[in-house]
Design a protein around this motif. Structure first.
Motif, PDB file in Angstrom:
ATOM      1  N   THR A  23       0.962  -1.134   0.117  1.00 62.10           N
ATOM      2  CA  THR A  23       0.173   0.021  -0.156  1.00 62.10           C
ATOM      3  C   THR A  23       0.868   1.297   0.012  1.00 62.10           C
ATOM      4  OG1 THR A  23      -1.776  -1.075   1.113  1.00 62.10           O
ATOM      5  CG2 THR A  23      -1.771   1.251   1.182  1.00 62.10           C
ATOM      6  N   MET A  24       1.789   1.159   0.705  1.00 65.23           N
ATOM      7  CA  MET A  24       2.758   2.374   0.763  1.00 65.23           C
ATOM      8  C   MET A  24       3.261   2.557  -0.591  1.00 65.23           C
ATOM      9  SD  MET A  24       5.198   1.579   4.171  1.00 65.23           S
ATOM     10  CE  MET A  24       4.452   0.653   5.534  1.00 65.23           C
ATOM     11  N   GLY A  25       3.798   1.458  -1.217  1.00 66.37           N
ATOM     12  CA  GLY A  25       4.281   1.613  -2.563  1.00 66.37           C
ATOM     13  C   GLY A  25       3.210   2.284  -3.449  1.00 66.37           C
ATOM     14  N   VAL A  26       1.926   1.935  -3.521  1.00 71.94           N
ATOM     15  CA  VAL A  26       1.086   2.454  -4.489  1.00 71.94           C
ATOM     16  C   VAL A  26       0.765   3.828  -4.159  1.00 71.94           C
ATOM     17  CG1 VAL A  26      -1.448   2.066  -5.103  1.00 71.94           C
ATOM     18  CG2 VAL A  26      -0.194   0.274  -4.797  1.00 71.94           C
ATOM     19  N   ILE A  27       0.665   4.347  -2.911  1.00 69.61           N
ATOM     20  CA  ILE A  27       0.421   5.631  -2.630  1.00 69.61           C
ATOM     21  C   ILE A  27       1.773   6.481  -3.067  1.00 69.61           C
ATOM     22  CG2 ILE A  27       0.291   7.366  -0.300  1.00 69.61           C
ATOM     23  CD1 ILE A  27      -1.227   5.207   1.050  1.00 69.61           C
ATOM     24  N   MET A  28       2.973   5.987  -2.912  1.00 68.91           N
ATOM     25  CA  MET A  28       4.113   6.647  -3.491  1.00 68.91           C
ATOM     26  C   MET A  28       3.781   6.889  -4.790  1.00 68.91           C
ATOM     27  SD  MET A  28       5.880   8.104  -1.018  1.00 68.91           S
ATOM     28  CE  MET A  28       7.101   8.532  -2.052  1.00 68.91           C
TER      29      MET A  28
END
Length: 380
Positions: free
Chosen positions: A195-200
């Motif tokens: 999820t962090m990766g998609v937000i970034m």
């Protein structure tokens, strides 16, 4: 289209996905310890949620892989990222309702790939990255988990052979609490980072962050909190499948399965692989359960689960593509908002319609007693 409101909606969609990832993958950490009676249901999900949250802070390598290793952030747009999230989210909801332990990781990747492909073209998808970081681990991880857990259960049984049965059973139940904690920590380390990766990826696409930046503190905390909240809700439908339907296991096999799963997931997280924790944990359960003989495994159920795994990437890709087409057909923020509303309404309906009763050792044993004759006829 104003990127500010759209970016906020994409971040909100990513956090909703993280929530569904949590309750979809609850079974990975708690199924074996709950069905063997090592932990009570709500104690299990509470412990798992806390350690999911803590695990998200251990590493950021998987987040970097998702942000830059799957699709080209330089050519995709925020509507594409949103559609990919919606595709993965919808796949999670449907498979949870069906009680099938599919991979949230592959659902997310599939949704992003499908949306990027129809919106921009094949050039937006990093084929080598998808093959090496997703497809290859997907093929190898269940087999590796089966081998590690199977070997571990045999070693543990041999080491404890001279220990009185009562003492051994109590020891393994205590050990399961520790091994379940490790799986939860490992799950947070690997899955929250997706999820962090998609937000970034969304922040880079919207111009709010630079390519290659580490996730900001609010990204890490919000992603971890969303997944932990979902874990605490408890995906009991999938817990039944993993803990009861694949193979009947005892506390010793549960301890071996959880220990093997935690080891593999932590190694993958340290290497930056967005591994499917679902595939690892299911493979470990089957591998540990085979200690009692391959005939004890419900191979028809295993085949059904494997079939869902094979369909997850292309299925989520189709859903991601449909979400992009739908939002473009309506147009603008209205299209994005409508797709988000429809998916949330579908999720609410599935949640209300589903059987959400917690699983515990007593009702599992009652179900087993009621179905023992049928299982014996099936050769289980």
């Amino acid at each position: 289209m104003d990127t500010g409101p759209l970016l906020l909606m994409v971040v909100a969609a990513a956090l909703v996905f993280a929530f569904t990832n949590g309750f979809h993958d609850t079974a990975n950490a708690v199924a074996t310890s709950v069905v063997t009676g090592a932990l009570r249901p709500y104690a299990a999900v509470g412990l798992s949620a806390a350690l999911n949250f803590a695990g998200a802070f251990l590493s950021l390598k998987v987040a970097a892989t998702v942000a830059g290793g799957i699709v080209d952030s330089g050519v995709i747009t925020l509507p594409v990222v949103f559609a990919g999230l919606m595709g993965g989210l919808l796949w999670n909801l449907v498979t949870w309702y069906l009680g099938m332990p599919s991979s949230s990781s592959h659902a997310l990747v599939g949704g992003l790939v499908g949306a990027a492909f129809v919106a921009v073209g094949a050039s937006a998808v990093k084929g080598v990255g998808v093959a090496s970081l997703v497809l290859l681990p997907a093929l190898l991880s269940p087999v590796a988990a089966m081998l590690v857990a199977g070997a571990g259960s045999r070693v543990v049984r041999r080491v404890t052979r001279g220990v009185p049965a009562g003492v051994r059973e109590r020891g393994f139940r205590v050990g399961q609490i520790g091994s379940a904690s490790l799986v939860s920590l490992a799950h947070g380390t690997n899955d929250a980072q997706k999820t962090m990766g998609v937000i970034m990826l969304a922040l880079v696409t919207g111009g709010a962050a630079g390519a290659g930046e580490d996730p900001a503190g609010w990204v890490v905390v919000s992603s971890a909190a969303a997944m932990a909240a979902g874990t605490f809700v408890g995906g009991w439908r999938i817990v039944r499948t993993v803990g009861r339907r694949l193979v009947r296991i005892g506390s010793m096999e549960g301890f071996a399965a959880q220990s093997g799963s935690a080891a593999l997931i932590l190694v993958a997280s340290d290497s930056g692989f967005p591994l499917s924790t679902t595939q690892v944990c299911c493979g470990s359960v089957v591998g540990a359960g085979m200690r009692r003989g391959a005939s004890k495994v419900r191979w028809r159920v295993v085949a059904g689960v494997a079939g869902v795994w094979l369909m997850t990437l292309p299925g989520a890709a189709v859903l991601g593509a449909l979400m992009w087409w739908g939002s473009q057909w309506v147009g603008g923020m209205q299209g994005v908002g409508l797709m988000f509303l429809l998916v949330l309404m579908a999720g609410f309906w599935l949640y209300v319609a589903a059987d959400r009763r917690p699983v515990n050792a007593s009702n599992v044993n009652a179900e087993r007693a009621g179905h023992r004759m049928k299982w014996e006829e099936e050769g289980v």
